[in-house]
Scaffold this motif. Structure first.
Motif, short mmCIF file in Angstrom:
data_model
loop_
_atom_site.label_atom_id
_atom_site.label_comp_id
_atom_site.label_asym_id
_atom_site.label_seq_id
_atom_site.Cartn_x
_atom_site.Cartn_y
_atom_site.Cartn_z
N ALA A 128 1.03 -1.21 0.08
CA ALA A 128 0.04 0.10 -0.11
C ALA A 128 0.94 1.28 0.09
CB ALA A 128 -0.90 -0.18 1.35
N SER A 129 0.19 2.16 -0.42
CA SER A 129 0.94 3.66 -0.44
C SER A 129 1.36 3.83 1.08
CB SER A 129 -0.01 4.57 -1.14
OG SER A 129 0.37 6.05 -0.62
N LYS A 130 2.08 4.61 1.53
CA LYS A 130 2.68 4.86 3.03
C LYS A 130 1.55 5.71 3.27
CE LYS A 130 6.01 8.41 1.48
NZ LYS A 130 7.21 9.05 1.71
N ALA A 134 -4.51 1.99 6.08
CA ALA A 134 -4.82 0.70 6.36
C ALA A 134 -3.54 0.01 6.36
CB ALA A 134 -5.62 -0.04 5.46
N SER A 135 -3.26 -0.56 7.58
CA SER A 135 -1.92 -1.32 7.56
C SER A 135 -1.79 -2.93 7.63
CB SER A 135 -1.11 -0.96 8.87
OG SER A 135 -0.87 0.69 8.76
N GLU A 139 -7.81 -4.17 8.02
CA GLU A 139 -8.22 -2.92 7.86
C GLU A 139 -8.77 -2.45 6.47
OE1 GLU A 139 -4.77 -0.94 9.57
OE2 GLU A 139 -5.23 -1.69 11.55
N LEU A 140 -7.78 -2.94 5.25
CA LEU A 140 -7.96 -2.73 4.05
C LEU A 140 -9.52 -3.08 3.59
CD1 LEU A 140 -7.41 -2.20 1.09
CD2 LEU A 140 -6.21 -4.60 0.97
N VAL A 141 -9.86 -4.44 3.91
CA VAL A 141 -11.09 -4.99 3.74
C VAL A 141 -12.15 -4.11 4.20
CG1 VAL A 141 -12.69 -7.00 3.75
CG2 VAL A 141 -10.38 -7.27 2.97
N SER A 142 -12.01 -3.70 5.73
CA SER A 142 -13.12 -2.92 6.65
C SER A 142 -13.11 -1.61 5.75
CB SER A 142 -12.45 -2.95 7.68
OG SER A 142 -13.43 -2.04 8.44
N ARG A 143 -12.01 -0.92 5.30
CA ARG A 143 -12.20 0.37 4.86
C ARG A 143 -13.07 0.33 3.47
NH1 ARG A 143 -10.40 5.27 4.73
NH2 ARG A 143 -9.91 6.42 2.62
N ARG A 196 -1.25 8.13 -5.64
CA ARG A 196 -2.37 8.35 -6.57
C ARG A 196 -2.98 7.04 -6.92
NH1 ARG A 196 1.64 11.89 -8.95
NH2 ARG A 196 2.76 10.00 -9.81
N VAL A 197 -2.33 5.95 -6.55
CA VAL A 197 -3.15 4.80 -6.38
C VAL A 197 -2.68 4.31 -5.09
CG1 VAL A 197 -3.10 4.09 -8.84
CG2 VAL A 197 -1.32 3.43 -7.52
N ASP A 198 -3.72 3.29 -4.55
CA ASP A 198 -3.86 2.89 -3.11
C ASP A 198 -2.96 1.63 -2.75
OD1 ASP A 198 -5.18 5.18 -2.37
OD2 ASP A 198 -7.02 4.12 -2.71
#
Length: 324
Positions: A128-130, A134-135, A139-143, A196-198
């Motif tokens: 992921a972008s810094k 989400a880490s 967290e990614l899926v929740s978001r 610009r992309v996640d």
């Protein structure tokens, strides 16, 4: 399907009735190793590394021939249409089964080939972008499930398994994502660093320097075990999604119909060559694990890969197009 480091290969006695060329005088001339990609990739490196010990053992040259084009289809088709006597082989990648999801092929991925041995396996890493909030995969899926146009997750990728891995991940997580295509991961990296992309799936070797510099956050790797280069990063299977695995890999194949005694010899000899300590070390430096498998294991592995990635592509609405 277990991928073994030792191959118990023995030709059944009934095969002794085969013609003379299938017996003790193989190979009788140079064995061509086609690499259906441009020079410099892992498949090309593997082919050139194992060619030398194979040539020494067989007493005949093993020339490596790059026949790139159409995501590997051109060179692979050359091998499919070659004589099944063991003197023409190919070292292919995960693109071999994955291409069936994207293209109308001039050959049948399973029926037109003999499967000899796996050679390497390289996991992907979900990065992921810094600046992305989400880490972890959870967290990614929740978001993503929170919804809202400003919270859509954008994937960067190219084609093949790097494209299908995020689709499979999204399908299993039950989320929707926006897919942003790039010609290659190096083209995607600047946009990921800039936010610009996640997120994206990339190979560990391609993303490693950016992870180490802090430009990317590594959320998870996609192998069956943790990547040696990223020992503190959990696999996606252990962190969030049991059973998820997505790797690039290498494999030696030949045309369909290679006699069983020759197929057994090719598998044993290629497997022994790739497991040489200096070849193992060279691949470790590239981020690849060296593996070997019997012809039966190799064929089952390809069938499973076709089913997994083909199903993901169909669910995503991907239709095979003419290869160009």
């Amino acid at each position: 399907m277990p991928i073994t480091r030792r191959a118990a290969l023995a030709a059944p006695a009934i095969l002794l009735a085969r013609p003379a060329f299938a017996q003790g005088n193989f190979p009788s001339r140079a064995v061509r190793m086609v690499v259906p990609y441009t020079p410099g990739g892992v498949s090309d490196i593997t082919a050139r590394l194992i060619a030398e010990p194979l040539a020494a053992q067989w007493g005949h040259p093993v020339p490596v021939e790059n026949r790139a084009g159409a995501d590997g289809i051109i060179g692979t088709d050359v091998v499919a249409k070659s004589a099944p006597d063991g003197h023409t082989l190919a070292l292919v990648s995960v693109g071999h089964p994955v291409n069936a999801a994207f293209y109308r092929l001039p050959y049948d991925t399973m029926k037109d080939f003999s499967f000899i041995t796996l050679t390497t396996r390289t996991p992907l890493v979900l990065v992921a972008s810094k600046t992305f909030p989400a880490s972890t995969p959870a967290e990614l899926v929740s978001r993503a499930k929170e919804g809202g146009a400003s919270r859509q997750i954008t994937f960067a990728g190219t084609s093949g398994v790097v494209r299908l891995a995020p689709l499979l991940f999204a399908q299993r997580a039950g989320i929707e994502m926006t897919y942003v295509p790039y010609r290659g991961s190096t083209q995607a990296h600047p946009d990921l660093m800039a936010g610009r992309v996640d997120i994206m799936f990339d190979t560990v070797p391609a993303a490693l320097s950016h992870i180490q510099s802090g430009n990317f956050k590594a959320l998870a790797t996609t192998g069956a075990a943790r990547a040696p280069q990223l020992p503190d990063v959990p696999t996606l299977g252990e962190a969030f999604m049991p059973g998820f695995e997505a790797s690039t890999w290498g494999m030696v194949i030949g045309p369909a119909g290679i006699p069983a005694p020759i197929l057994a010899k090719l598998s044993a000899d290629c497997g022994t060559a790739v497991m040489r300590p200096e070849i193992v070390a060279r691949h470790a430096a590239l981020g690849a694990e060296v593996v070997r498998s019997t012809p039966e294991e190799t064929q089952r592995f390809v069938q499973a890969e076709m089913e997994k990635w083909g199903d993901a592509a169909r669910k995503a609405g991907i239709q095979p197009q003419a290869a160009g």
